[in-house]
Design a protein around this motif. Structure first.
Motif, PDB file in Angstrom:
ATOM      1  N   ARG A   1     -23.911  78.799  43.304  1.00  0.00           N
ATOM      2  CA  ARG A   1     -23.410  80.143  43.198  1.00  0.00           C
ATOM      3  C   ARG A   1     -22.353  80.355  44.201  1.00  0.00           C
ATOM      4  NH1 ARG A   1     -26.049  83.394  39.883  1.00  0.00           N
ATOM      5  NH2 ARG A   1     -27.910  82.370  39.911  1.00  0.00           N
TER       6      ARG A   1
ATOM      7  N   TYR B   1     -19.004  78.455  42.793  1.00  0.00           N
ATOM      8  CA  TYR B   1     -18.489  78.913  41.701  1.00  0.00           C
ATOM      9  C   TYR B   1     -18.290  80.442  41.411  1.00  0.00           C
ATOM     10  CZ  TYR B   1     -17.834  74.037  40.106  1.00  0.00           C
ATOM     11  OH  TYR B   1     -17.391  72.809  40.158  1.00  0.00           O
TER      12      TYR B   1
ATOM     13  N   TYR C   1     -21.851  82.219  37.838  1.00  0.00           N
ATOM     14  CA  TYR C   1     -21.054  81.135  37.203  1.00  0.00           C
ATOM     15  C   TYR C   1     -22.289  80.522  36.264  1.00  0.00           C
ATOM     16  CZ  TYR C   1     -24.495  77.628  39.252  1.00  0.00           C
ATOM     17  OH  TYR C   1     -25.738  76.835  39.327  1.00  0.00           O
ATOM     18  N   CYS C   2     -23.582  80.722  36.322  1.00  0.00           N
ATOM     19  CA  CYS C   2     -24.377  80.046  35.341  1.00  0.00           C
ATOM     20  C   CYS C   2     -24.700  80.970  34.309  1.00  0.00           C
ATOM     21  CB  CYS C   2     -25.886  79.798  36.018  1.00  0.00           C
ATOM     22  SG  CYS C   2     -26.298  81.430  36.930  1.00  0.00           S
TER      23      CYS C   2
ATOM     24  N   ASN D   1     -19.861  81.063  31.148  1.00  0.00           N
ATOM     25  CA  ASN D   1     -19.155  80.324  32.156  1.00  0.00           C
ATOM     26  C   ASN D   1     -19.586  78.952  32.234  1.00  0.00           C
ATOM     27  OD1 ASN D   1     -17.841  82.676  33.189  1.00  0.00           O
ATOM     28  ND2 ASN D   1     -19.482  83.401  34.119  1.00  0.00           N
TER      29      ASN D   1
ATOM     30  N   LEU E   1     -17.233  75.547  32.604  1.00  0.00           N
ATOM     31  CA  LEU E   1     -17.268  74.792  33.946  1.00  0.00           C
ATOM     32  C   LEU E   1     -17.513  73.436  33.448  1.00  0.00           C
ATOM     33  CD1 LEU E   1     -18.685  77.183  36.203  1.00  0.00           C
ATOM     34  CD2 LEU E   1     -16.311  76.412  36.266  1.00  0.00           C
TER      35      LEU E   1
ATOM     36  N   ARG F   1     -13.506  73.367  44.558  1.00  0.00           N
ATOM     37  CA  ARG F   1     -15.033  73.586  44.108  1.00  0.00           C
ATOM     38  C   ARG F   1     -15.496  72.363  43.669  1.00  0.00           C
ATOM     39  NH1 ARG F   1     -13.820  77.557  39.389  1.00  0.00           N
ATOM     40  NH2 ARG F   1     -12.755  76.047  38.699  1.00  0.00           N
TER      41      ARG F   1
END
Length: 889
Positions: free
Chosen positions: A819, A822, A826-827, A831, A835, A888
């Motif tokens: 977290r 990203y 992000y989750c 997303n 990703l 990242r």
């Protein structure tokens, strides 16, 4: 019939057009070995028959030949070469590159040459051209024997040419590349027989007396490990027992337990024994007096033995060169008068000093060769490395010591001189020599740290007896060694390309921010994450990391907890003397802690000093120095808290993001709650959405705060080592990760307030229960706020089924840590879908390259290679770091 030519030679084909030179060359030499004047004429004019382009063609002809000889390649000059001036140009080129010239002459009948030319379809040469060439050939061929060819072959008929079945390429006498040692290389003996015997015995050679049969001279010498001695010349003069030294050395050489190269004193004695007129100075008179009691047969043997000595040897596949006075790279393995002269006397500047002695040029200061050069000739107080060279003449005859370098171990073994056998003209106190005890006192007073000054002594008027204290490390780095497009050779991954634009970025970082380059013996590699997880709620999951290694043939892995801190490389020396002697660094303490980009980790010098002292004390208490037989260590570690080094990043990026998000979302929540109370359509759904965003932002702030705490003193730090990278004489990449963890645990137990042990598990990938247990462990670690784990093959260096090197480690990070990387949301499903399309190929390629470069730098340092060679690899790691990739990852 066989033709024998040196393995490295310039072969001139001599003969008129149509004599068969080119056909002979194509039959007996490889395509690229032949440099043809006709081909060069075609290259510069598109027409091999265009005689108007001959000047340009021969400029190219000579240039190509020069480049091949520079690289030590056998080269065949395919031209008529019938004029002495044309041959002289080629002979001069051969001499400039210290290559032996050979002539193969085609003295064919004129009628044969004319008929062959008449039958050619690619060109037309009139009969008068052949006649003129033949006249030039007959006129100049008379001088061939006097022109300096090492070998000369003359063919006078087609039958003689056709009788040649093969060309045998003979190794030069100095080519001993097939001998790999181990060797014990001994510096200038100068008649110090008792010290020589003592040194051989200290090296565990057995010296047995036998009957003198004219071959072994009363000695039989052997070694239990079949080691070979290499004598660096100057066996005689000045000392008390030159005949005894000669008998011992000659018996060892003839018995196969020794090699010997000549010194200038040895060759002067040989000339005298051969009846030449030489000045009986610098100890020669004493040697001749000592030889008066020997038989004529022995003196004759000495004369023949010395005459047969080879100027230098190239050994161990070209990794080692031995010569009395040293040897520049371009002369190694070559044969010429200039090479022999350099081996005997070195190189002078043409000037004389205040004592009337030649000023010697310090060739070693500019040496850039890959071979280690071991030499003597110039006495030094103590043997020290300089640019991959070492002078081991430690002045035994002047009251110093007799020294041997053990190869490949690179250990120095010495015995003290029993007395001063030859007193220097200059007062002893200003020279640094004296009795053996005086020498030891001098070295003790100055801590053997003689790396930053030069002292000179002139001993007894000898032109080569200057005592120079060499720098242990070469101090100056040349920008040309690290700029532009370069290829770095490594043991693990062969050639690695460094792009010019990456070199520029690395140069800026290195020149502006990096610590003293002498500390930078290693930079750690980047680390690739595991493949994207197939599970809906995870971007990374351990099963993909396990599969990466299992699919490539690895059966056992190590899972280590990944600490959320900053990567730190530690160099810790036992004391400041070690830092100066081994790293060439004075007045900078006994160690350093630097970041993965080579910057000093600490800004506060007092905290840094206390931190390094705690580490050194723990190493001492744990018995580390004794267990590893070392005075220094390089450790790969994680230093916590993360906030200690990433404070500005946290403040400017993460904290700013979290604070702005929480403030804005709190206000949005308040407005949306009022809107919902008023019953506005869709407001409750929108409120739910923004509450989710606020929860994500709160998790984001909580995630990075987990890795931050206040640091006000050294007691607030935690250090988690995970690799013992290198110690004196060893790079520990040959040890498995369990070995590293166990020895690191001993250090950690010595100071539990500073050190943090890294929890780890050994997992056998064929055992499903062990892999399930490792996944559960990871879920527990990340569920408590941990970053995740690092998955490594059990062996430090692992290879796949196809023989390629595998990732040294793969990181698998937890949901909450990702977290931070990203972003708070992000989750979310949309997303994660995006990703999961991330590509890892470039990241993984860089990780393997940087790993190979890092190990290469350590290996070069441990082998005591020059600073520029170590820095080349370290610099390349920094350069590859500037290659654009998704940060990242």
């Amino acid at each position: 019939m066989e033709i024998n030519i040196p393995k490295t030679a310039l072969v001139l084909l001599v003969g008129v057009s149509g004599s068969g030179k080119s056909s002979f060359a194509k039959k007996h030499f490889a395509k690229y070995e032949i440099v043809s004047s006709d081909t060069c004429r075609g290259i510069v004019s598109n027409d091999e028959n265009d005689q108007t382009s001959s000047r340009d063609a021969f400029d190219l002809f000579h240039f190509i030949i020069s480049m091949r000889l520079k690289n030590g390649l056998l080269t065949v000059a395919d031209a008529t070469n019938i004029q002495a001036d044309a041959r002289k140009k080629l002979l001069d080129i051969a001499r400039s590159f210290h290559v032996l010239p050979v002539a193969i002459v085609f003295d064919m009948p004129q009628e044969l040459c004319e008929s062959r030319n008449a039958a050619r379809t690619d060109r037309t040469l009139s009969a008068h051209v052949i006649r003129r060439q033949m006249q030039d050939f007959k006129r100049s061929s008379k001088s061939l024997k006097k022109e300096g060819f090492k070998k000369l072959y003359v063919f006078k008929s087609e039958g003689e040419v056709d009788a040649v079945t093969s060309i045998v390429r003979e190794k030069l006498y100095n080519d001993k590349t097939e001998l790999h040692g181990p060797f014990d290389i001994i510096g200038d003996v100068h008649g110090c027989y008792e010290e020589l015997v003592a040194l051989l015995q200290k090296l565990h050679y057995a010296i047995e007396p036998t009957a003198d049969d004219g071959t072994n001279f009363g000695f039989k010498v052997s070694h239990p490990e079949n080691r070979t001695v290499i004598f660096l010349g100057d066996l005689v003069d000045r000392g008390p027992a030159s005949p005894a030294v000669l008998k011992l050395v000659m018996s060892m050489v003839r018995g196969g337990t020794a090699l010997c190269v000549p010194g200038n004193h040895d060759m002067k004695l040989q000339k005298k024994l051969n009846g030449k007129t030489v000045q009986e100075k610098y100890g020669l008179a004493e040697t001749l007096e000592q030889l008066e009691g020997e038989s004529d047969a022995f003196k004759s043997d000495v004369k023949e033995f010395l005459y047969g000595l080879i100027s230098h040897y190239v050994l161990d596949s070209g990794k080692l060169v031995v010569a009395h006075a040293g040897l520049k790279e371009e002369m190694q393995g070559r044969g010429s008068g200039a090479v022999r002269s350099f081996c005997l006397y070195g190189e002078t500047t043409g000037e004389t000093d205040e004592f009337g002695l030649p000023v010697r040029y310090n060739w070693a200061s500019e040496y850039r060769g890959r071979a280690k050069v071991v030499y003597g000739h110039t006495p030094v107080i103590s043997a020290q490395w300089l640019n991959n060279t070492i002078d081991i003449d430690t002045g035994c005859v002047f009251g110093g010591s007799l020294t041997a370098l053990r190869y490949p171990e690179e250990e120095l073994v010495s015995v003290k001189a029993q007395k001063i056998y030859c007193k220097p003209v200059k007062p002893i106190e200003s020279i640094g020599f004296g009795t053996a005890n005086a020498l030891e006192n001098e070295k003790a007073e100055r801590g053997n740290a003689l790396s930053s000054e030069t002292e000179t002594a002139r001993a007894n008027g000898d032109s080569h007896a200057s005592i120079t204290l060499q720098h242990q490390d070469d101090d100056v780095l040349d920008i040309k060694d690290v700029t532009g497009r370069r290829i770095v050779q490594t043991r693990l991954k062969n050639n690695i390309l460094i792009r010019e634009e990456n070199s520029i970025a690395a140069l800026e970082a290195m020149s502006r921010f990096a610590v003293n380059p002498k500390w930078l013996i290693y930079l750690p590699p980047t680390m690739s994450p595991s493949e994207t997880s197939t599970l809906d709620d995870f971007l990374e999951y351990p099963l993909e990391a396990f599969a990466y290694y299992k699919n490539r043939g690895i059966r056992t892995i190590v899972c280590e907890e990944k600490h959320m801190g900053s990567r730190a490389v530690l160099i810790i020396c036992r004391d400041e003397r070690t830092a100066e002697n081994r790293f060439g660094i004075a007045d900078e303490g006994f160690g350093i802690c630097y970041t993965r980009t080579g910057r000093n980790f600490f800004n506060d010098k007092e905290i840094e000093k206390a931190f390094l002292e705690k580490i050194r004390d723990a190493l001492t208490r744990s018995g580390f120095w004794e267990k590893h037989d070392t005075d220094w260590v390089c450790l790969d570690t994680e230093l916590m808290p993360w906030s200690a080094k990433a404070q500005s990043l946290i403040h400017d990026q993460y904290a700013a993001t979290g604070s702005a998000a929480l403030n804005a979302l709190s206000e949005a929540e308040e407005v949306l709650r009022l809107t919902a109370l008023r019953g506005i359509e869709g407001s409750r759904e929108l409120l739910h959405t923004f509450l989710g965003k606020k929860e994500s932002a709160e998790k984001f702030v909580s995630a990075y705060r987990t890795y931050c705490w206040e640091v006000s003193s050294v007691d607030d730090y935690k250090l988690a080592p995970f690799h013992i990278l290198a110690t004196e004489g060893s790079v520990h990449s040959d040890k498995n990760h369990q070995w590293h963890m166990e020895y690191i645990a001993e250090i950690c137990r010595a100071d539990s307030t500073l050190f943090k042990m890294t929890p780890y598990k050994i997992v056998h990938l064929e055992d499903e229960s062990e892999t399930n247990d490792a996944v559960t462990w990871w879920l527990d670690l990340t569920g408590k706020g941990g970053e995740g784990m690092v998955v490594k093959p059990y062996d430090f260096i692992a290879y796949g089924k196809d023989g390629s090197i595998l990732q040294p480690a793969v990181k698998c990070r937890g949901k909450e840590y990702l977290r931070i990387i990203y972003g708070p949301e992000y989750c979310e499903k949309e997303n994660l879908i995006r990703l999961k399309k991330r590509g890892l190929a470039k990241k993984r390629a860089l990780a393997v390259q940087e790993f190979a470069l890092g190990i290469e730098a350590l290996e070069r340092f441990v082998k005591k290679e020059p600073l520029r060679r170590i820095h080349e690899s370290v610099f390349a790691v920094l350069a590859t770091e500037s290659e654009p990739t998704d940060p990242r990852l």
